[in-house]
Motif scaffolding. Structure first.
Motif, PDB file in Angstrom:
ATOM      1  N   UNK A  70       0.819  -1.221   0.000  1.00 40.54           N
ATOM      2  CA  UNK A  70       0.000   0.000   0.000  1.00 40.54           C
ATOM      3  C   UNK A  70       0.850   1.268   0.000  1.00 40.54           C
ATOM      4  N   UNK A  71       2.147   1.100  -0.104  1.00 41.18           N
ATOM      5  CA  UNK A  71       3.031   2.258   0.039  1.00 41.18           C
ATOM      6  C   UNK A  71       3.009   3.152  -1.197  1.00 41.18           C
ATOM      7  N   UNK A  72       2.903   4.444  -0.978  1.00 37.54           N
ATOM      8  CA  UNK A  72       3.050   5.418  -2.048  1.00 37.54           C
ATOM      9  C   UNK A  72       4.546   5.623  -2.273  1.00 37.54           C
ATOM     10  N   UNK A  73       5.035   5.230  -3.434  1.00 36.63           N
ATOM     11  CA  UNK A  73       6.470   5.278  -3.706  1.00 36.63           C
ATOM     12  C   UNK A  73       6.977   6.692  -3.914  1.00 36.63           C
ATOM     13  N   UNK A  74       6.075   7.650  -3.846  1.00 32.46           N
ATOM     14  CA  UNK A  74       6.466   9.051  -3.960  1.00 32.46           C
ATOM     15  C   UNK A  74       6.628   9.660  -2.567  1.00 32.46           C
ATOM     16  N   UNK A  75       7.336   8.940  -1.695  1.00 35.31           N
ATOM     17  CA  UNK A  75       7.628   9.492  -0.372  1.00 35.31           C
ATOM     18  C   UNK A  75       6.597   9.192   0.686  1.00 35.31           C
ATOM     19  N   UNK A  76       5.779   8.155   0.488  1.00 34.99           N
ATOM     20  CA  UNK A  76       4.809   7.799   1.517  1.00 34.99           C
ATOM     21  C   UNK A  76       5.480   7.457   2.832  1.00 34.99           C
ATOM     22  N   UNK A  77       4.781   7.527   3.952  1.00 33.31           N
ATOM     23  CA  UNK A  77       5.394   7.291   5.264  1.00 33.31           C
ATOM     24  C   UNK A  77       5.820   5.835   5.453  1.00 33.31           C
ATOM     25  N   UNK A  78       6.711   5.640   6.409  1.00 31.57           N
ATOM     26  CA  UNK A  78       7.188   4.315   6.786  1.00 31.57           C
ATOM     27  C   UNK A  78       6.787   4.060   8.225  1.00 31.57           C
ATOM     28  N   UNK A  79       6.066   2.965   8.453  1.00 38.60           N
ATOM     29  CA  UNK A  79       5.716   2.540   9.812  1.00 38.60           C
ATOM     30  C   UNK A  79       6.710   1.450  10.217  1.00 38.60           C
ATOM     31  N   UNK A  80       7.463   1.711  11.269  1.00 41.73           N
ATOM     32  CA  UNK A  80       8.615   0.893  11.624  1.00 41.73           C
ATOM     33  C   UNK A  80       8.398   0.249  12.987  1.00 41.73           C
ATOM     34  N   UNK A  81       8.284  -1.080  13.018  1.00 40.09           N
ATOM     35  CA  UNK A  81       8.087  -1.802  14.284  1.00 40.09           C
ATOM     36  C   UNK A  81       9.433  -2.144  14.902  1.00 40.09           C
ATOM     37  N   UNK A  82       9.626  -1.716  16.149  1.00 42.43           N
ATOM     38  CA  UNK A  82      10.863  -1.996  16.872  1.00 42.43           C
ATOM     39  C   UNK A  82      10.716  -3.340  17.591  1.00 42.43           C
ATOM     40  N   UNK A  83      11.374  -4.346  17.051  1.00 42.08           N
ATOM     41  CA  UNK A  83      11.197  -5.712  17.535  1.00 42.08           C
ATOM     42  C   UNK A  83      11.604  -5.906  18.983  1.00 42.08           C
ATOM     43  N   UNK A 158      14.169   3.448  -3.627  1.00 39.05           N
ATOM     44  CA  UNK A 158      13.698   4.587  -4.422  1.00 39.05           C
ATOM     45  C   UNK A 158      12.363   5.121  -3.900  1.00 39.05           C
ATOM     46  N   UNK A 159      12.317   6.426  -3.665  1.00 40.22           N
ATOM     47  CA  UNK A 159      11.103   7.065  -3.188  1.00 40.22           C
ATOM     48  C   UNK A 159      11.014   7.203  -1.690  1.00 40.22           C
ATOM     49  N   UNK A 160      11.967   6.616  -0.954  1.00 38.03           N
ATOM     50  CA  UNK A 160      11.883   6.622   0.506  1.00 38.03           C
ATOM     51  C   UNK A 160      12.742   7.688   1.168  1.00 38.03           C
ATOM     52  N   UNK A 161      13.561   8.386   0.393  1.00 43.96           N
ATOM     53  CA  UNK A 161      14.538   9.291   1.006  1.00 43.96           C
ATOM     54  C   UNK A 161      13.881  10.392   1.834  1.00 43.96           C
ATOM     55  N   UNK A 162      12.697  10.822   1.441  1.00 42.94           N
ATOM     56  CA  UNK A 162      12.013  11.889   2.168  1.00 42.94           C
ATOM     57  C   UNK A 162      10.816  11.388   2.977  1.00 42.94           C
ATOM     58  N   UNK A 163      10.733  10.082   3.165  1.00 38.52           N
ATOM     59  CA  UNK A 163       9.590   9.503   3.882  1.00 38.52           C
ATOM     60  C   UNK A 163       9.645   9.823   5.379  1.00 38.52           C
ATOM     61  N   UNK A 164       8.495  10.137   5.927  1.00 42.51           N
ATOM     62  CA  UNK A 164       8.365  10.275   7.377  1.00 42.51           C
ATOM     63  C   UNK A 164       8.344   8.874   7.980  1.00 42.51           C
ATOM     64  N   UNK A 165       9.044   8.673   9.090  1.00 43.37           N
ATOM     65  CA  UNK A 165       9.092   7.371   9.743  1.00 43.37           C
ATOM     66  C   UNK A 165       8.487   7.477  11.132  1.00 43.37           C
TER      67      UNK A 165
END
Length: 497
Positions: A70-83, A158-165
């Motif tokens: 479902x990720x928008x490759x144009x800088x969509x956000x990243x949800x990061x689970x800390x294991x 590609x597309x993740x450099x400006x993603x909010x995490x």
């Protein structure tokens, strides 16, 4: 110099179609299961074993799972689970909230495995060999792993450099999510720390608070049940004094292994105490398989077998066994109860045992008066001696408070602390908002990080409301980030922030 890395992609389904029982996978039609299967890729990224020194240049393959469905490759956000303390695929399976909201946020999902757990073993089969190999097994090193992985993903995808995490985590993982925002604010714009007992440490929270919450949960289900459990400790002590009495305990409690000494009986008491703690943690409003396959509101079901008025000693032991049957044998497959295991094998008792002997010193005690548990006093010297015997290390009870600020964390920002009032770990959680950006969300009917689980028809209104509040706050974080960074993602007409 860039750290060497290698990546293996494995297409996997992460769903709820099976449950762990005594080390075997068992399908149980009686346990309601998630209808979804989660598709993700498995990757490995080589990170430094020691982020904070320069003499050791060893690296290891850290496992992480990703979904870009479902990720928008144009800088969509990243949800990061800390294991946290176990296999990351298991946490992927039990964090349905991230999967539920990924489409509306057009988010990439990342589940990062904690070092020394699952497949992320810095020294392979030698990782637990001795204290020298274990010396890099700390929360600080794990947080650096996570920050480095975020850097790597943003610099190579590609597309993740400006993603909010945004970091997500539950329990110990929730603690890590909060600490990641505190220690690496440039890596994540905010964190959802669910059921994160960041204050369950020496000098911050009373050691008796957890068991008092568990007792309250059992009393709510059945006052007689809590009373009988409290009485059962004396009964076990009495039976444990003789060989014939220990045989009665072995038989009536349906144990797998005989009780040869009174020390074995004390071990059974500790095991049962842990089972009761776990039941309070997973007292969910629907059938689930988080620690064991269990029915809805398992405390109520367990207590339905332990609620007789003044049962005989023998009858009380039989009743306890019937209650245990709900926890350990809801599938009907177990012939006896294995007292060496109180939860799923996907969690690592060995790993957490080491961590609790170094940094994660969380005092625990009970008095048998304000709670339903046997009398257990917290003895720091005794615990330290046991840690020396087991791991040849000495705990540092004040280190976590010094490292992460204890209760003086007002300088941090953008952290949601959610806690369910049924959860014993809420005792060490942040239960009141500390600022406009350090926000506490209380879920009255919630057990252990219920809000991180997938939505369910039987969810209580309080958890549904909590999730909506969490989403609203995260939207605000993301919107502010993209406006400040003037990224193209905000111009996407499909984005609803």
């Amino acid at each position: 110099m860039e750290i060497p890395f290698r990546i293996f992609l494995v297409f996997t389904l992460c769903g709820g179609a099976s449950a762990v029982l005594f080390g075997h996978r068992a399908h149980n039609p009686g346990v309601e299961e998630q209808s979804k299967s989660y598709e993700y890729n498995t990757s490995y990224y080589n990170v430094l074993v020691d982020h904070f020194g320069f003499a050791n240049s060893d690296t290891y393959a850290m496992r992480y799972l990703t979904s870009v469905t479902h990720w928008d490759h144009n800088g969509g956000p990243i949800f990061f689970y800390t294991g946290n303390e176990g296999d990351i695929a298991w946490f992927c399976n039990n964090t349905g909230f991230m999967w539920d909201i990924a489409p509306e946020f057009q988010a990439m999902l990342v589940f990062a495995e904690h070092r020394y757990y699952g497949e992320s073993l810095p020294y392979g089969t030698d990782s637990y060999k001795d204290k020298q190999h274990l010396d890099f097994f700390t929360a600080e090193q794990a947080l650096a792993d996570f920050a480095d992985l975020i850097r790597y993903i943003k610099s190579t995808v590609p597309g993740a450099s400006n993603s909010a995490v945004i970091a997500f985590g539950g329990s110990y993982g929730g603690m890590l999510a909060a600490w990641l925002r505190m220690k690496y604010p440039s890596s994540v714009i905010g964190s959802l720390a669910a059921s994160a007992p960041i204050w369950q440490f020496t000098g911050l929270t009373g050691c008796e608070t957890q068991v008092q919450i568990v007792t309250k949960d059992f009393r709510k289900a059945s006052p007689a049940c809590a009373k009988n459990i409290r009485r059962s400790w004396d009964v076990m002590t009495k039976f444990g004094k003789t060989a014939s009495g220990r045989q009665t305990l072995f038989t009536n409690l349906r144990l797998c292994d005989p009780l040869k000494t009174s020390s074995d009986v004390e071990g059974i008491k500790s095991w049962l105490s842990e089972v009761y703690d776990n039941l309070a943690m997973v007292d969910y409003p629907y059938a689930a398989s988080f620690l064991e396959p269990l029915p809805a509101y398992p405390i109520k079901v367990v207590c339905s077998y332990i609620n007789k008025t003044e049962p005989s000693d023998d009858q009380l032991l039989l009743d306890l066994a019937n209650g245990l049957n709900v926890y350990f044998n809801y599938t009907g497959s177990a012939k006896c109860f294995n007292a060496s295991q109180a939860a799923t094998g996907d969690l690592s008792d060995e790993g957490w045992g080491y961590q609790s002997c170094t940094e994660m010193v969380m005092p625990y005690c009970s008095d048998g008066v304000q709670d339903m548990f046997p009398v257990v006093k917290w003895d720091e010297a005794k615990e330290a001696a046991q840690c020396q015997k087991t791991w040849q290390v000495t705990p540092r009870p004040q280190w976590i408070n010094l490292q992460f600020g204890g209760k003086d964390i007002q300088a941090a920002s953008n952290i949601i602390f959610s806690n369910g009032q049924l959860d014993p770990w809420s005792a060490g959680g942040v239960l009141e908002s500390l600022s406009d950006t350090l926000i506490a969300i209380i879920i009255p009917e919630g057990a252990h990080h219920l809000d991180l689980r997938a939505k369910n028809y039987d969810d209580p209104p309080s958890v549904t409301k909590a999730r909506e509040t969490e989403k609203t706050i995260m939207r605000q974080w993301i919107k502010s980030y993209y406006i400040d960074n003037k990224t193209n993602f905000m111009n996407n007409k499909n984005v609803k922030l």
